[in-house]
Write a protein that holds these residues in place. Structure first.
Motif, PDB file in Angstrom:
ATOM      1  N   ALA A 103      35.468  28.886  46.365  1.00 42.82           N
ATOM      2  CA  ALA A 103      34.093  28.444  46.132  1.00 42.82           C
ATOM      3  C   ALA A 103      33.767  28.363  44.645  1.00 42.82           C
ATOM      4  O   ALA A 103      33.000  27.504  44.223  1.00 42.82           O
ATOM      5  N   HIS A 104      34.360  29.263  43.863  1.00 41.17           N
ATOM      6  CA  HIS A 104      34.053  29.310  42.429  1.00 41.17           C
ATOM      7  C   HIS A 104      35.262  29.929  41.711  1.00 41.17           C
ATOM      8  O   HIS A 104      35.353  31.151  41.599  1.00 41.17           O
ATOM      9  N   PRO A 105      36.185  29.101  41.230  1.00 43.18           N
ATOM     10  CA  PRO A 105      37.443  29.621  40.675  1.00 43.18           C
ATOM     11  C   PRO A 105      37.293  30.657  39.552  1.00 43.18           C
ATOM     12  O   PRO A 105      38.145  31.523  39.412  1.00 43.18           O
ATOM     13  N   ASP A 106      36.239  30.568  38.770  1.00 38.66           N
ATOM     14  CA  ASP A 106      36.057  31.562  37.698  1.00 38.66           C
ATOM     15  C   ASP A 106      34.954  32.569  38.057  1.00 38.66           C
ATOM     16  O   ASP A 106      34.211  33.034  37.199  1.00 38.66           O
ATOM     17  N   ILE A 107      34.910  32.929  39.323  1.00 36.25           N
ATOM     18  CA  ILE A 107      33.896  33.842  39.839  1.00 36.25           C
ATOM     19  C   ILE A 107      33.944  35.194  39.125  1.00 36.25           C
ATOM     20  O   ILE A 107      35.005  35.665  38.733  1.00 36.25           O
ATOM     21  N   LYS A 108      32.783  35.761  38.954  1.00 37.28           N
ATOM     22  CA  LYS A 108      32.644  37.111  38.426  1.00 37.28           C
ATOM     23  C   LYS A 108      31.971  37.921  39.521  1.00 37.28           C
ATOM     24  O   LYS A 108      30.916  37.564  40.009  1.00 37.28           O
ATOM     25  N   LEU A 109      32.590  38.995  39.920  1.00 32.71           N
ATOM     26  CA  LEU A 109      32.152  39.764  41.070  1.00 32.71           C
ATOM     27  C   LEU A 109      32.056  41.235  40.689  1.00 32.71           C
ATOM     28  O   LEU A 109      32.973  41.774  40.077  1.00 32.71           O
TER      29      LEU A 109
END
Length: 132
Positions: free
Chosen positions: A30-36
């Protein structure tokens, strides 16, 4: 992580991590550079390795949030429903702070007292490089 283990009877400590492993590809797709941000307690270096394996390819940054011991004990005393639970957690705080491996587990530490929640979050975001 708590939401990933809501099942009864509880199948064990690894259940939430296995659920995270199963859904991690969906986050990345959904968001390749996701920050979680994953709020959890990591008991030891092995748990760090297990978490890292659950989120392959992630740049895992571990922030320990803390406060003075007296403040931590006050917090658990106020929030726990019974004196027994509060006493057990106050003891756990002492055990936790006697550990010698914390520097190997965390990347950095943020002291949350007397800071506000907003100030603490701002410091975490700044230290991770996510405040930009």
């Amino acid at each position: 992580m708590d939401e990933l283990e809501l099942v009864h009877p509880h199948p064990g400590r690894s259940f939430s991590r296995e659920n995270l492993r199963a859904i991690w590809p969906n986050y990345v797709a959904a968001h390749p550079d996701i920050k979680l941000i994953i709020p959890t307690v990591l008991a030891d270096e092995q748990e760090v390795d297990l978490l890292r394996a659950a989120v392959p390819g992630a740049d895992l940054i571990i922030c320990e949030t803390t406060a003075p011991i007296a403040v931590l004990k006050e917090r658990v005393t106020e929030r726990e429903p019974t004196d027994e639970w509060a006493a057990a957690l106050r003891t756990w705080i002492d055990v936790y702070h006697a550990r010698s491996d914390l520097e190997r587990i965390r990347h950095f530490q943020v002291v949350t007292h007397p800071a506000t929640v907003t100030e603490s979050v701002a410091e975490i975001l700044e230290r991770t490089g996510w405040s930009g």
